[in-house]
Motif scaffolding. Sequence first.
Motif, PDB file in Angstrom:
ATOM      1  N   TYR A   1       0.820  -1.222   0.000  1.00 59.31           N
ATOM      2  CA  TYR A   1       0.000   0.000   0.000  1.00 59.31           C
ATOM      3  C   TYR A   1       0.847   1.264   0.000  1.00 59.31           C
ATOM      4  O   TYR A   1       0.329   2.361   0.188  1.00 59.31           O
ATOM      5  CB  TYR A   1      -0.980   0.011   1.185  1.00 59.31           C
ATOM      6  CG  TYR A   1      -1.701  -1.304   1.365  1.00 59.31           C
ATOM      7  CD1 TYR A   1      -2.676  -1.728   0.452  1.00 59.31           C
ATOM      8  CD2 TYR A   1      -1.383  -2.144   2.434  1.00 59.31           C
ATOM      9  CE1 TYR A   1      -3.321  -2.949   0.610  1.00 59.31           C
ATOM     10  CE2 TYR A   1      -2.028  -3.369   2.602  1.00 59.31           C
ATOM     11  CZ  TYR A   1      -2.990  -3.765   1.682  1.00 59.31           C
ATOM     12  OH  TYR A   1      -3.623  -4.979   1.832  1.00 59.31           O
ATOM     13  N   TYR A   2       2.143   1.108  -0.219  1.00 65.22           N
ATOM     14  CA  TYR A   2       3.053   2.252  -0.327  1.00 65.22           C
ATOM     15  C   TYR A   2       3.776   2.179  -1.677  1.00 65.22           C
ATOM     16  O   TYR A   2       3.215   2.500  -2.702  1.00 65.22           O
ATOM     17  CB  TYR A   2       4.048   2.274   0.836  1.00 65.22           C
ATOM     18  CG  TYR A   2       3.412   2.668   2.155  1.00 65.22           C
ATOM     19  CD1 TYR A   2       3.291   4.008   2.514  1.00 65.22           C
ATOM     20  CD2 TYR A   2       2.948   1.701   3.044  1.00 65.22           C
ATOM     21  CE1 TYR A   2       2.706   4.381   3.731  1.00 65.22           C
ATOM     22  CE2 TYR A   2       2.371   2.062   4.262  1.00 65.22           C
ATOM     23  CZ  TYR A   2       2.245   3.404   4.592  1.00 65.22           C
ATOM     24  OH  TYR A   2       1.668   3.764   5.780  1.00 65.22           O
ATOM     25  N   GLY A   3       5.030   1.716  -1.663  1.00 64.54           N
ATOM     26  CA  GLY A   3       5.809   1.696  -2.891  1.00 64.54           C
ATOM     27  C   GLY A   3       5.664   0.434  -3.711  1.00 64.54           C
ATOM     28  O   GLY A   3       5.950   0.427  -4.915  1.00 64.54           O
ATOM     29  N   THR A   4       5.223  -0.662  -3.084  1.00 64.91           N
ATOM     30  CA  THR A   4       5.058  -1.931  -3.793  1.00 64.91           C
ATOM     31  C   THR A   4       3.584  -2.143  -4.101  1.00 64.91           C
ATOM     32  O   THR A   4       2.764  -2.273  -3.187  1.00 64.91           O
ATOM     33  CB  THR A   4       5.581  -3.112  -2.955  1.00 64.91           C
ATOM     34  OG1 THR A   4       6.956  -2.882  -2.633  1.00 64.91           O
ATOM     35  CG2 THR A   4       5.445  -4.423  -3.719  1.00 64.91           C
ATOM     36  N   GLY A   5       3.248  -2.162  -5.389  1.00 64.40           N
ATOM     37  CA  GLY A   5       1.855  -2.283  -5.796  1.00 64.40           C
ATOM     38  C   GLY A   5       1.377  -3.718  -5.863  1.00 64.40           C
ATOM     39  O   GLY A   5       2.145  -4.673  -5.664  1.00 64.40           O
TER      40      GLY A   5
ATOM     41  N   SER B   1      -9.918  -4.712  -9.060  1.00 62.76           N
ATOM     42  CA  SER B   1      -8.957  -4.227  -8.079  1.00 62.76           C
ATOM     43  C   SER B   1      -9.389  -2.879  -7.527  1.00 62.76           C
ATOM     44  O   SER B   1      -9.824  -2.001  -8.278  1.00 62.76           O
ATOM     45  CB  SER B   1      -7.560  -4.090  -8.700  1.00 62.76           C
ATOM     46  OG  SER B   1      -6.649  -3.536  -7.765  1.00 62.76           O
ATOM     47  N   VAL B   2      -9.299  -2.765  -6.226  1.00 61.04           N
ATOM     48  CA  VAL B   2      -9.397  -1.477  -5.541  1.00 61.04           C
ATOM     49  C   VAL B   2      -8.087  -1.337  -4.778  1.00 61.04           C
ATOM     50  O   VAL B   2      -7.926  -1.874  -3.684  1.00 61.04           O
ATOM     51  CB  VAL B   2     -10.609  -1.410  -4.597  1.00 61.04           C
ATOM     52  CG1 VAL B   2     -10.683  -0.046  -3.921  1.00 61.04           C
ATOM     53  CG2 VAL B   2     -11.895  -1.699  -5.356  1.00 61.04           C
ATOM     54  N   GLU B   3      -7.138  -0.655  -5.387  1.00 62.48           N
ATOM     55  CA  GLU B   3      -5.781  -0.599  -4.846  1.00 62.48           C
ATOM     56  C   GLU B   3      -5.586   0.709  -4.077  1.00 62.48           C
ATOM     57  O   GLU B   3      -5.504   1.785  -4.671  1.00 62.48           O
ATOM     58  CB  GLU B   3      -4.760  -0.723  -5.976  1.00 62.48           C
ATOM     59  CG  GLU B   3      -3.338  -0.915  -5.500  1.00 62.48           C
ATOM     60  CD  GLU B   3      -2.371  -1.154  -6.650  1.00 62.48           C
ATOM     61  OE1 GLU B   3      -1.229  -1.563  -6.373  1.00 62.48           O
ATOM     62  OE2 GLU B   3      -2.738  -0.919  -7.809  1.00 62.48           O
TER      63      GLU B   3
ATOM     64  N   GLU C   1      -3.236   8.581  -0.813  1.00 65.39           N
ATOM     65  CA  GLU C   1      -4.468   8.519  -0.022  1.00 65.39           C
ATOM     66  C   GLU C   1      -5.694   8.411  -0.929  1.00 65.39           C
ATOM     67  O   GLU C   1      -6.681   9.129  -0.763  1.00 65.39           O
ATOM     68  CB  GLU C   1      -4.578   9.720   0.922  1.00 65.39           C
ATOM     69  CG  GLU C   1      -3.512   9.723   2.001  1.00 65.39           C
ATOM     70  CD  GLU C   1      -3.775  10.759   3.084  1.00 65.39           C
ATOM     71  OE1 GLU C   1      -4.606  11.657   2.851  1.00 65.39           O
ATOM     72  OE2 GLU C   1      -3.150  10.654   4.151  1.00 65.39           O
ATOM     73  N   SER C   2      -5.601   7.509  -1.891  1.00 59.74           N
ATOM     74  CA  SER C   2      -6.707   7.299  -2.822  1.00 59.74           C
ATOM     75  C   SER C   2      -6.693   5.862  -3.334  1.00 59.74           C
ATOM     76  O   SER C   2      -5.681   5.155  -3.220  1.00 59.74           O
ATOM     77  CB  SER C   2      -6.609   8.264  -4.017  1.00 59.74           C
ATOM     78  OG  SER C   2      -5.416   8.018  -4.756  1.00 59.74           O
TER      79      SER C   2
END
Length: 390
Positions: free
Chosen positions: A254-258, A293-295, A301-302
């Motif tokens: 949820y930061y740099g790794t998708g 997907s809801v990533e 913050e989205s």
Amino acid sequence: MGMDRQAIGAALLALCLMAGGCRGELPLVTSEEETVAPPQEDGSGGAEESVKGFFLLNEGNMGSNKCTLDYFDYATGVYSRNIYAERNPGVVKELGDVGNDIGIYGEKLYAVVNCSHFVEVMDVRTAQHLGSVDVTNCRYITFHGGKAYVSSYAGPVQIDPNARPGKVVEIDTLSLEVTREVVVGYQPEEMVVTDGRLYVANSGGYRFPNYDRTVSVIDLETFQVVDTIDVAINLHRMEIDRFGRIYVSSRGDYYGTGSDVFVVDSRTNGVTGSLGLAASEMCLCGDSLYMTSVEWSYVTESNTVSYALYDVAKQEIVSRNFITDGTDSQIKIPYGVAVNPDTREIFVTDAGDYVTPGYLYCFSPEGRMKWRVRAGDIPAHFAFTTKAFY
């Protein structure tokens, strides 16, 4: 397994009646019916073993005790909301807290109720209670050889950097007794079975930021872990195609790794690549892998929402949006996805704001909306049935 919930419910109701009645505090919730499609006399496919309808398990917000069960009947075109309470008036608290998975095996319907720590077992033709099996922090269910396999976090429902490893529990589908257990990785999620082995995706979600990144491989004869495959962090969904390739989704950090979907060859237990597609939900029908997907990103913050279709035979992306008429703009939070194996209709649920009733959307195989209907809170998990429901 503990005392049967139906027996407990009957005893409590008897005490209430002797005391003058308490249904005023526990009112019987009746189901609601809504016609959403034209009747089809022969179900969805016409043959005896064609899909007659499907169950939809609504999770309900955690702590709300609002897990509910809906049913859609192809023969009548009627969608029925909240059928469990009406068909099981003696079961106190009904389905419980957070319905996390649903499945059909033989004549039984199984609902995995995560925060209430049990698997509810019903008659697939009536949704009437047959029994329940206590499984701590249970997550997902799959079936093979007369057994049900349930993944379990095996500990309290809470974030804990020292959370214990999870387990997979084997349940005999005739006796509804737990027969074996095996320890796997941290916070195990979905599973698939192939060639006498069960594969389970380990998330390590409770141990954030130290996620697990492995798939545990269990030999079903010995019920021991015989291999551990390093895949990617925070694993979740699993599907297996006819070529023996297992698709495993990673939620990222949820930061740099998708998020991405990784491919494991079940013949070698090696990771052969990734699809480059985010996936919160996956459904494999034939050679078509549908992904929504809801990533969420803590950086922006989205949410980033997507609907992808991948051909597992050609090993190529078919579409980056399988909803073709623009009606995906109506869906706030795509939460569940399923495909009717007979008609190839696509179903997508919308969790909305997570605390009020969501919606179920039905799309044609070409991705055009056919109908939508209000469901329960956080509609999520599907089970298509070939049995007549009455």
